[in-house]
Design an enzyme around this catalytic site. Structure first.
Site, PDB file in Angstrom:
ATOM      1  N   ASP A  72       0.862  -1.181   0.000  1.00 39.95           N
ATOM      2  CA  ASP A  72       0.000   0.000   0.000  1.00 39.95           C
ATOM      3  C   ASP A  72       0.897   1.229   0.000  1.00 39.95           C
ATOM      4  O   ASP A  72       2.118   1.122   0.154  1.00 39.95           O
ATOM      5  CB  ASP A  72      -0.998  -0.003   1.163  1.00 39.95           C
ATOM      6  CG  ASP A  72      -0.346  -0.029   2.540  1.00 39.95           C
ATOM      7  OD1 ASP A  72       0.883  -0.236   2.629  1.00 39.95           O
ATOM      8  OD2 ASP A  72      -1.057   0.162   3.539  1.00 39.95           O
ATOM      9  N   TYR A  95       3.061   4.679   0.750  1.00 40.45           N
ATOM     10  CA  TYR A  95       3.784   5.193   1.912  1.00 40.45           C
ATOM     11  C   TYR A  95       2.837   6.018   2.771  1.00 40.45           C
ATOM     12  O   TYR A  95       1.969   6.727   2.261  1.00 40.45           O
ATOM     13  CB  TYR A  95       4.949   6.074   1.463  1.00 40.45           C
ATOM     14  CG  TYR A  95       6.047   5.336   0.716  1.00 40.45           C
ATOM     15  CD1 TYR A  95       6.736   4.280   1.297  1.00 40.45           C
ATOM     16  CD2 TYR A  95       6.415   5.725  -0.575  1.00 40.45           C
ATOM     17  CE1 TYR A  95       7.753   3.615   0.619  1.00 40.45           C
ATOM     18  CE2 TYR A  95       7.429   5.077  -1.258  1.00 40.45           C
ATOM     19  CZ  TYR A  95       8.102   4.020  -0.652  1.00 40.45           C
ATOM     20  OH  TYR A  95       9.105   3.380  -1.328  1.00 40.45           O
ATOM     21  N   PHE A 106       6.339   2.229  -4.517  1.00 37.90           N
ATOM     22  CA  PHE A 106       7.734   2.407  -4.109  1.00 37.90           C
ATOM     23  C   PHE A 106       8.321   3.770  -4.461  1.00 37.90           C
ATOM     24  O   PHE A 106       9.422   4.102  -4.030  1.00 37.90           O
ATOM     25  CB  PHE A 106       8.642   1.307  -4.688  1.00 37.90           C
ATOM     26  CG  PHE A 106       8.304  -0.071  -4.194  1.00 37.90           C
ATOM     27  CD1 PHE A 106       8.599  -0.441  -2.898  1.00 37.90           C
ATOM     28  CD2 PHE A 106       7.668  -0.990  -5.012  1.00 37.90           C
ATOM     29  CE1 PHE A 106       8.275  -1.708  -2.422  1.00 37.90           C
ATOM     30  CE2 PHE A 106       7.338  -2.254  -4.558  1.00 37.90           C
ATOM     31  CZ  PHE A 106       7.646  -2.618  -3.257  1.00 37.90           C
ATOM     32  N   HIS A 138       9.828  -9.034   0.106  1.00 33.34           N
ATOM     33  CA  HIS A 138       9.649  -7.585  -0.002  1.00 33.34           C
ATOM     34  C   HIS A 138      10.992  -6.891   0.229  1.00 33.34           C
ATOM     35  O   HIS A 138      11.813  -7.361   1.023  1.00 33.34           O
ATOM     36  CB  HIS A 138       8.633  -7.131   1.053  1.00 33.34           C
ATOM     37  CG  HIS A 138       8.134  -5.742   0.856  1.00 33.34           C
ATOM     38  ND1 HIS A 138       8.828  -4.635   1.314  1.00 33.34           N
ATOM     39  CD2 HIS A 138       7.010  -5.268   0.259  1.00 33.34           C
ATOM     40  CE1 HIS A 138       8.146  -3.546   0.997  1.00 33.34           C
ATOM     41  NE2 HIS A 138       7.052  -3.891   0.358  1.00 33.34           N
TER      42      HIS A 138
END
Length: 262
Positions: A90, A92, A103, A226
């Site tokens: 999801d 930041y 990202f 991740h």
């Protein structure tokens, strides 16, 4: 909460534009023309109606919600141009960070740890460069989006300081549809699935991929942990050292597509 509001005001001033969602009007958000049917079908669903009620209630309660344009990835990367999909979890949840691209952060915003690890992996990938390069100081990945890299989170909004606060509220139905649409393309696509949330959509890709003997090219699906520092080096499938960026470029070139300038 006062600290978050102060930081938000500073972020808005720094960026010269609102850094949070100000109202729920998804039908007005810009998306590329070939994404409109996918978005319109979702917005007509009961799931989207319930999500809208939730979002309006949270905004009315004064919640600070990021990013300002949840569908920004669909505006920058048309479906016809998608060559690579990178799935995040999801957005930041810090002031001024989220910009609707998984990202990515706006130019001038300090690099979050996950993005720093992504740049480290690119720098060390022997298929891309002859040696290590310095980690870039600019965290905007708009340049990737414009080359056909769909930077998609599995959930498209979040509240300030509360990761996963909008998970399982209805966004996942839309992002499932987006992944299915990309997987149904006639051209080969690379899917980079990092972490459990991204990998949960792998079945959607397999369900719509090329059948054995089909003239339609198959897709390349690469999985790893991740890139967060909490998992980037954890076995058995660490992100650091995965080589995904070089593998993606090699696959694209094998199928007659230009490599991505990572």
């Amino acid at each position: 909460m006062r600290r978050w509001r102060t930081c938000l005001q500073q972020a808005d001033i720094f960026a010269g534009a609102p850094s949070r969602l100000t109202d729920w009007a998804p039908e007005t958000w810009p998306v590329a023309d070939d994404w409109r049917p996918v978005v319109a079908h979702y917005l007509a669903s009961e799931t989207a109606r319930q999500l809208g009620e939730f979002m309006r209630d949270r905004l009315a309660a004064g919640a600070i919600i990021y990013p300002p344009q949840p569908l920004h990835a669909l505006a920058l990367t048309p479906l016809a141009q998608v060559k690579v999909v990178i799935l995040g979890q999801d957005p930041y949840h810090g002031p001024g960070q989220a910009q609707g691209l998984a990202f990515s952060v706006a130019s001038g915003v300090p690099l979050p740890p996950s993005l720093r690890n992504i740049f480290k992996e690119i720098a060390r990938d022997p298929a891309l460069v002859p040696g290590a390069l310095p980690v870039p100081g600019d965290g905007s990945l708009v340049r990737w989006a414009q080359q056909g890299v769909l930077l998609l989170n599995t959930c498209l909004t979040v509240e300030a300081g509360q990761p996963a606060s909008h998970a399982r509220r209805g966004w996942e139905m839309l992002t499932d549809a987006i992944v299915k649409a990309v997987s149904g393309k006639d051209s080969a696509v690379v899917f980079l699935l990092w972490g459990a949330h991204a990998q949960s959509k792998q079945g959607l890709i397999a369900a719509t991929g090329a059948a054995p003997g089909s003239a339609k090219p198959g897709h390349l699906v690469l999985t790893a942990n991740h890139p967060s520092p909490l998992s980037a080096m954890r076995p058995p499938n660490p992100f650091l050292g995965c080589g995904h960026f070089g593998l993606a470029n090699a696959f694209l070139q094998q199928h007659g597509c230009p490599a991505i300038a990572w």
